[in-house]
Motif scaffolding. Sequence first.
Motif, PDB file in Angstrom:
ATOM      1  N   ILE A  48       0.857  -1.179   0.000  1.00 14.91           N
ATOM      2  CA  ILE A  48       0.000   0.000   0.000  1.00 14.91           C
ATOM      3  C   ILE A  48       0.900   1.239   0.000  1.00 14.91           C
ATOM      4  O   ILE A  48       1.798   1.349   0.833  1.00 14.91           O
ATOM      5  CB  ILE A  48      -0.883   0.058   1.272  1.00 14.91           C
ATOM      6  N   ALA A  49       0.659   2.154  -0.925  1.00 15.23           N
ATOM      7  CA  ALA A  49       1.460   3.378  -0.988  1.00 15.23           C
ATOM      8  C   ALA A  49       0.548   4.587  -0.829  1.00 15.23           C
ATOM      9  O   ALA A  49      -0.479   4.692  -1.491  1.00 15.23           O
ATOM     10  CB  ALA A  49       2.196   3.461  -2.321  1.00 15.23           C
ATOM     11  N   ASP A  50       0.896   5.454   0.080  1.00 23.49           N
ATOM     12  CA  ASP A  50       0.140   6.689   0.306  1.00 23.49           C
ATOM     13  C   ASP A  50       0.880   7.837  -0.384  1.00 23.49           C
ATOM     14  O   ASP A  50       1.859   8.366   0.135  1.00 23.49           O
ATOM     15  CB  ASP A  50       0.023   6.933   1.809  1.00 23.49           C
ATOM     16  N   THR A  51       0.390   8.203  -1.564  1.00 21.86           N
ATOM     17  CA  THR A  51       1.094   9.247  -2.338  1.00 21.86           C
ATOM     18  C   THR A  51       0.945  10.619  -1.682  1.00 21.86           C
ATOM     19  O   THR A  51       1.713  11.532  -1.980  1.00 21.86           O
ATOM     20  CB  THR A  51       0.580   9.308  -3.785  1.00 21.86           C
ATOM     21  N   GLY A  52      -0.017  10.746  -0.772  1.00 23.53           N
ATOM     22  CA  GLY A  52      -0.152  12.008  -0.046  1.00 23.53           C
ATOM     23  C   GLY A  52       0.944  12.196   0.989  1.00 23.53           C
ATOM     24  O   GLY A  52       1.302  13.333   1.329  1.00 23.53           O
ATOM     25  N   THR A  53       1.471  11.093   1.480  1.00 23.90           N
ATOM     26  CA  THR A  53       2.526  11.122   2.492  1.00 23.90           C
ATOM     27  C   THR A  53       3.914  11.070   1.857  1.00 23.90           C
ATOM     28  O   THR A  53       4.881  11.582   2.407  1.00 23.90           O
ATOM     29  CB  THR A  53       2.362   9.918   3.450  1.00 23.90           C
ATOM     30  N   CYS A  54       4.012  10.440   0.694  1.00 21.14           N
ATOM     31  CA  CYS A  54       5.298  10.274   0.003  1.00 21.14           C
ATOM     32  C   CYS A  54       5.934  11.629  -0.276  1.00 21.14           C
ATOM     33  O   CYS A  54       5.282  12.548  -0.744  1.00 21.14           O
ATOM     34  CB  CYS A  54       5.046   9.537  -1.317  1.00 21.14           C
ATOM     35  N   VAL A  55       7.231  11.713   0.037  1.00 23.98           N
ATOM     36  CA  VAL A  55       7.954  12.966  -0.212  1.00 23.98           C
ATOM     37  C   VAL A  55       8.875  12.848  -1.435  1.00 23.98           C
ATOM     38  O   VAL A  55       9.684  13.722  -1.697  1.00 23.98           O
ATOM     39  CB  VAL A  55       8.771  13.405   1.022  1.00 23.98           C
ATOM     40  N   GLY A  56       8.724  11.747  -2.159  1.00 20.09           N
ATOM     41  CA  GLY A  56       9.486  11.593  -3.402  1.00 20.09           C
ATOM     42  C   GLY A  56      10.972  11.391  -3.223  1.00 20.09           C
ATOM     43  O   GLY A  56      11.766  11.752  -4.087  1.00 20.09           O
TER      44      GLY A  56
END
Length: 64
Positions: free
Chosen positions: A4-12
């Motif tokens: 599961i990946a949360d792109t809202g939390t991801c800082v790249g």
Amino acid sequence: MKIIADTGTCVGAGQCVLTEPELFDQSEDDGTVIVLNDTPEGELVEKAHEAVNLCPSQALSLQE
Ligand code: SF4
């Protein structure tokens, strides 16, 4: 197991891509994570755990 990946939390930060480019890529727009294969098997399972542990923003998790 599912990634599961949360792109809202991801800082790249791209740590996941460096860990396993077969499982992860980054958006060309904002650098956020793209999961290429969210149901890894075999040795990729260990790599998925590694990527979850290394992600600096806790954007990745595993659903058993
Ligand atoms: S390691 Fe975490 S913060 Fe970095 S790109 Fe991957 S999911 Fe996003």
